[in-house]
Design a protein around this motif. Structure first.
Motif, PDB file in Angstrom:
ATOM      1  N   SER A   1      91.680  -8.493  73.817  1.00 26.88           N
ATOM      2  CA  SER A   1      92.204  -7.794  72.656  1.00 26.88           C
ATOM      3  C   SER A   1      93.692  -7.540  72.830  1.00 26.88           C
TER       4      SER A   1
ATOM      5  N   THR B   1      93.976  -2.936  66.742  1.00 24.33           N
ATOM      6  CA  THR B   1      93.465  -3.855  67.762  1.00 24.33           C
ATOM      7  C   THR B   1      92.888  -5.132  67.146  1.00 24.33           C
TER       8      THR B   1
ATOM      9  N   PHE C   1      90.720  -8.350  68.315  1.00 23.00           N
ATOM     10  CA  PHE C   1      89.914  -8.954  69.373  1.00 23.00           C
ATOM     11  C   PHE C   1      89.951 -10.463  69.215  1.00 23.00           C
TER      12      PHE C   1
ATOM     13  N   SER D   1      81.400  -1.015  67.734  1.00 22.35           N
ATOM     14  CA  SER D   1      80.872  -0.124  68.770  1.00 22.35           C
ATOM     15  C   SER D   1      81.708   1.143  68.900  1.00 22.35           C
ATOM     16  N   ARG D   2      82.942   1.098  68.455  1.00 24.51           N
ATOM     17  CA  ARG D   2      83.718   2.342  68.320  1.00 24.51           C
ATOM     18  C   ARG D   2      84.390   2.302  66.973  1.00 24.51           C
TER      19      ARG D   2
ATOM     20  N   GLN E   1      82.489  -5.638  68.888  1.00 21.55           N
ATOM     21  CA  GLN E   1      83.685  -4.908  69.319  1.00 21.55           C
ATOM     22  C   GLN E   1      84.208  -4.006  68.211  1.00 21.55           C
TER      23      GLN E   1
ATOM     24  N   ASN F   1      87.934   1.141  66.084  1.00 26.46           N
ATOM     25  CA  ASN F   1      88.308  -0.270  66.052  1.00 26.46           C
ATOM     26  C   ASN F   1      88.253  -0.867  64.644  1.00 26.46           C
TER      27      ASN F   1
END
Ligand SMILES: *[C@@H]1O[C@H](CO)[C@@H](O)[C@H](O)[C@H]1NC(C)=O
Ligand SMILES: *[C@@H]1O[C@H](CO)[C@@H](O)[C@H](O)[C@H]1NC(C)=O
Ligand SMILES: *[C@@H]1O[C@H](CO)[C@@H](O)[C@H](O)[C@H]1NC(C)=O
Ligand SMILES: *[C@@H]1O[C@H](CO)[C@@H](O)[C@H](O)[C@H]1NC(C)=O
Length: 213
Positions: A56, A204, A206, A195-196, A192, A199
């Protein structure tokens, strides 16, 4: 013929014992991944699908763009596709992605004309040679997202993945290792992103890279 020539654009060579190994990026590699292949922020081996490299980095403004795409009705899976297709999640690549007729790609997900005219209400009934109409997606994010939704429903997700990766040929031959790897890469990106929740709205990006086939 490979549909997604753009995937093969993000190449970086490593020379090992005199043998050049070409790595091919599914997602184009970040600009700062030099030919020396110091890949940034490699994700944990456990998180990255086996045989692939993942990581990332940050792109200013990407968080706002993610939110804009989600607000246009995109699923997190759609968001993952857009993230793999272009660095900035914008349709600023060459018109049609350098391809014509059924192979031409449009919009931030690089949907191909064959699938658009087969599955998306806006384009139903148009012919292969009328592909220029697909450029409409360039200026209508909501139509771009709606076509994704209709196309995924029309084909079913696993066949949709095959077509998204490999065009009409992929639809006829959906379970090749290359297509399954592409599918895995997209699901990794989605995981990705989800999961949070941060994000989904921060800068960010990835990326996933896999060895050339
Ligand atoms: C979308 O529009 C931009 C700006 O007009 C243009 O540069 C780009 O080539 C277009 N992209 C596609 C995929 O047609
Ligand atoms: C398409 O949109 C509908 C309505 O918003 C939604 O319920 C469905 O899950 C979407 N399908 C896909 C494949 O995203
Ligand atoms: C979400 O955000 C941070 C940094 O980008 C990262 O540590 C985390 O792994 C990301 N995705 C997941 C898997 O939580
Ligand atoms: C995005 O959110 C994740 C998870 O909280 C965090 O680890 C990461 O550093 C954030 N990225 C940016 C560019 O702020």
């Amino acid at each position: 013929m490979k549909k997604k020539v753009s995937y093969w654009a993000g190449r970086a060579g490593i020379t090992l014992l005199g043998v050049t190994i070409v790595l091919t990026a599914f997602a184009s590699l970040p600009k700062h991944a030099s030919a020396a292949m110091s890949l940034p922020d490699r994700a944990s081996a456990a998180g990255c699908p086996s045989g692939m490299s993942c990581g990332s980095y940050s792109i200013p403004g990407l968080g706002a763009r993610k939110q804009q795409i989600l607000k246009a009705g995109a699923s997190t899976l759609d968001l993952a596709v857009a993230m793999l297709e272009t660095n900035t999640m914008q349709a600023t690549y060459a018109s049609g992605d350098g391809k014509t007729t059924d192979a031409a790609n449009f919009g931030i997900f690089k949907q191909d004309w064959y699938m658009l005219r087969s599955a998306c209400s806006r384009f139903l009934g148009l012919t292969s040679s009328q592909y220029a109409a697909g450029a409409f997606l360039n200026s209508s994010l909501s139509t771009d997202v709606a076509c994704m939704n209709q196309s995924q429903r029309h084909y079913g997700l696993s066949t949709w993945f095959a077509g998204e990766r490999y065009g009409q040929t992929g639809i006829g031959h959906p379970n090749t290792p290359d297509i399954l790897r592409y599918t895995k890469a997209i699901y990794w990106l989605q995981s990705q992103l989800t999961s949070r929740s941060a994000n989904l709205s921060n800068d960010t990006r990835f990326w996933v890279a896999v060895p050339a086939i």
